[in-house]
Design an enzyme around this catalytic site. Structure first.
Site: not given
Ligand SMILES: C[S@@+](CC[C@H](N)C(=O)[O-])C[C@H]1O[C@@H](n2cnc3c(N)ncnc32)[C@H](O)[C@@H]1O
Length: 233
Positions: A116, A138, A142, A214
């Protein structure tokens, strides 16, 4: 930051996968030999000048959080041999891929960390980093997951602490709600100034931009991107 805050903050930001397909033999070997050599040792005191982490002299320090396939980090490290790069990526397969490229190219200006990013940010000395790249973090599209996003008030505090005066935070995303989220969080933080003066400033990729894996996926799926640059104030 107290130990208690440190602990609670250190674990809040990583929710992704750590492992994928089994590694190819060469990648597994590279991981076993190069990771111990290149990874940051957060158990030891950081050097006051992060340039001392590199075997050759470097003039400035850049951090790339969540480098994924590592294409951007490798491109930048080749392009700027006098910049020291610290790349952070918890996904094992991505780390193995990056390390094999670092090895193939003989790069001496790359250090890594395989967990992390908040742990690295808390370890780094104050005012020690010139630039932080957060490229396609990321997205957590939602609403109920928005609080998992890497951009948050506490992580902006971390960025602000480690950036040198005049340092920059660069953010790219193809997710409109994340772009707006980041603009709002940086505005509310008051420690960052968005540099854009006209729409082309945030619609145009960063100078020398090679793209990322990405980003390519986003394009194939019909999404465009925003490129935000913030100055530390
Ligand atoms: C959507 S991918 C983008 C990868 C790459 N930047 C690109 O544009 O292709 C986001 C990456 O961030 C990494 N990541 C997620 N949380 C992280 C964290 N707390 N610290 C460091 N990396 C993280 C993930 O493992 C993943 O590889």
């Amino acid at each position: 930051m107290t130990d208690q805050q440190h602990k609670s903050r250190s674990t809040e930001a990583f929710f992704g996968r750590r492992k994928g397909k089994p590694l190819r033999e060469r990648q597994a070997e590279g991981l076993a030999s190069l990771l111990p050599e290149l990874t940051l040792d957060l158990e030891s005191e950081p050097p006051r000048d992060l340039a001392d982490l590199f075997p050759l002299p470097v003039e400035s320090i850049r951090l790339e959080i969540g480098f994924g396939g590592g294409e951007h980090l490798i491109h930048r490290a080749v392009e700027s041999p006098s910049v020291g790069f610290i790349g952070i990526e918890p996904f094992v397969n991505s780390m193995a891929k990056l390390l094999s490229r670092v090895d193939d190219l003989g790069l001496k200006n790359v250090r890594v960390y395989d967990d992390d990013a908040t742990q690295v940010l808390d370890w780094m000395p104050e005012a020690s980093v010139d630039r932080i790249d957060l490229l396609y973090p990321d997205p957590w599209p939602k609403r109920k997951h928005w609080k998992r996003r890497f951009v948050s008030a506490v992580n902006l505090d971390r960025f602000h602490r480690v950036l040198k005066p005049g340092g920059q935070f660069l953010f790219a995303s193809d997710i409109d709600t994340y772009v707006n989220w980041t603009l709002a969080h940086c505005r509310d933080h008051h420690g960052f100034e968005w540099t854009a003066e006209q729409s082309s400033d945030w619609l145009t990729p960063f100078a020398g931009w090679p793209g990322t894996r990405y980003e390519n996926k986003a394009r194939r799926e019909g999404r465009s991107s925003a490129y935000l640059t913030f100055d530390k104030i």
